[in-house]
Design an enzyme around this catalytic site. Structure first.
Site, short mmCIF file in Angstrom:
data_model
loop_
_atom_site.label_atom_id
_atom_site.label_comp_id
_atom_site.label_asym_id
_atom_site.label_seq_id
_atom_site.Cartn_x
_atom_site.Cartn_y
_atom_site.Cartn_z
N PRO A 82 0.82 -1.22 0.00
CA PRO A 82 0.00 0.00 0.00
C PRO A 82 0.85 1.27 0.00
O PRO A 82 1.76 1.44 0.81
CB PRO A 82 -0.82 -0.14 1.28
CG PRO A 82 -0.99 -1.62 1.44
CD PRO A 82 0.31 -2.21 0.98
N CYS A 83 0.54 2.15 -0.95
CA CYS A 83 1.35 3.35 -1.19
C CYS A 83 1.00 4.49 -0.25
O CYS A 83 1.78 5.45 -0.12
CB CYS A 83 1.13 3.83 -2.62
SG CYS A 83 1.46 2.61 -3.90
N GLN A 84 -0.17 4.45 0.36
CA GLN A 84 -0.68 5.62 1.07
C GLN A 84 0.27 6.19 2.12
O GLN A 84 0.35 7.42 2.26
CB GLN A 84 -2.03 5.29 1.71
CG GLN A 84 -3.16 5.08 0.72
CD GLN A 84 -3.24 3.65 0.23
OE1 GLN A 84 -2.29 2.88 0.37
NE2 GLN A 84 -4.36 3.28 -0.34
N PHE A 86 3.37 6.61 2.03
CA PHE A 86 4.50 7.31 1.41
C PHE A 86 4.06 8.35 0.38
O PHE A 86 4.89 9.10 -0.13
CB PHE A 86 5.42 6.29 0.73
CG PHE A 86 5.63 5.04 1.53
CD1 PHE A 86 6.37 5.07 2.70
CD2 PHE A 86 5.06 3.84 1.15
CE1 PHE A 86 6.55 3.92 3.46
CE2 PHE A 86 5.24 2.68 1.89
CZ PHE A 86 5.99 2.73 3.06
#
Length: 363
Positions: A82-84, A86
């Protein structure tokens, strides 16, 4: 040479779709969000496994390896944790406070126990600055993997024929030498694939309309004032194109005056802006359709095409089953399938010996 892969945090299947297009069989995709199952299995040949990978890592991370074909010559684990935590859309919040911050460590724990021949990690560009990412790479190197150099991890999607200004960070690890994405497909910015090239063939829509032959080609409705705003917006322009009475209160403040892209139209001759999970909302960025006869944000199908999903990719049986917001999330969170195909092609070329590089010790 037979390859067998699995996809961690697979979402709607963008990375899997690209790897399969390159000829890499993907056995299974894992994600905690069960709303991904229809899209994942309807468009790909892999099995969707609903799983909290953090729980799997605590219980027995080696079990992910059970899904790989034991007769394969080469194994690969790919994933986009999950990118959230960063993402720049996190607005400067402490990444370590985010509920999904530890997922990259979970990825590393699974790799440690399975030890595939190749590891593919795709994430937002900003992940490169975070300690959890550096620990992930350090662990890969301690396990004997060669990791591509930082200069080779930087991916600007238009360079690879993907029609959006998306920047990503792609770490590729191999125990057989060093793998990278190679030279860009397009090196001339004037030749980048444009948004008009990608979606210009689709039938026109009004705000709030759904095309009868493709429910994914649906545009969110707008209230009267936003119809007026977008009707006065020029491709590539700003809110300064609007009549005074249409401007937002924040535009009168110094802090809000620089947000030029909000409610803006795309430029037809350029790549689109980065497709986010809110791309169907006119007020979430420069997501207005470039055609000034279409006073709306881009449709779900248009967003999916800009993400390079195949034109017939299905995300649910009907819009009622999933809703605009969830569908936008599945599309915006995905790895562009075309980027997955580029990665897969490079793995195949590497295995064929066409572009095998010596090991690199620094990253």
């Amino acid at each position: 040479m037979d390859v067998s892969a699995v996809d961690l945090f697979c979402g709607a299947g963008g990375l899997t779709n690209g790897l399969e297009a390159a000829g890499i069989p993907v056995e299974a995709g894992f994600d905690v969000d069960e709303d991904c199952e229809y899209a994942y299995e309807s468009n790909n040949h892999a099995k969707f496994v609903p799983a909290d990978l953090a729980e799997v890592a605590r219980r027995d991370p080696a079990e992910i390896g059970d899904y790989l074909d034991e007769d394969a010559d080469v194994t690969l684990i790919a994933g986009c944790a999950p990118c959230q935590p960063f993402s720049p859309l996190n607005h400067g919040s402490d990444s370590t406070e985010h509920a999904m911050y530890g997922m990259l460590s979970v990825f590393g724990e699974i790799v440690k126990h399975v030890q595939p021949d190749f590891v593919v990690m795709e994430n937002v560009y900003e992940v490169r600055d975070d300690p959890v990412y550096h620990e992930f790479v350090r662990q890969l190197q301690e396990l004997g993997y060669n990791v591509n150099r930082d200069k080779d991890k930087r991916v600007y999607c238009p360079d690879f024929d993907i029609p959006q200004k998306r920047r990503r960070w792609v770490a590729l690890a191999s125990k057989q030498g060093t793998l990278d994405l190679g030279e860009p497909i397009c090196t001339d910015p004037t030749q980048y694939k444009s948004v008009e090239e990608q979606i210009g063939h689709l039938p026109p829509l009004e705000a709030g309309e759904t095309h009868p032959d493709d429910w994914l080609h649906t545009a969110r409705s707008l209230d009267d004032i936003n119809v007026k705003r977008v009707s006065q917006s020029k491709p590539g322009g700003t809110w300064r194109d609007w009549d005074e009475e249409l401007r937002l209160e924040c535009h009168t403040k110094e802090s809000g005056s620089t947000y030029d892209s909000v409610y803006g139209r795309m430029r037809p001759e350029d790549p689109a802006p980065t497709i986010t999970t809110q791309f169907y909302n006119l007020g979430s960025g420069r997501f207005g359709h470039y055609d000034q006869s279409q006073n709306r944000a881009i449709s779900l199908r248009e967003g999916a095409l800009i993400q390079t999903f195949p034109a017939d990719y299905e995300f649910a049986e009907s819009l009622e089953d999933i809703g605009i917001s969830k569908c936008g999330q599945l599309i915006g969170n995905a790895v562009p399938p075309e980027l997955g195909r580029v990665i897969g092609d490079r793995v195949i070329e590497f295995l064929d010996g066409k572009d095998r590089q010596e090991a690199i010790t620094d990253y």
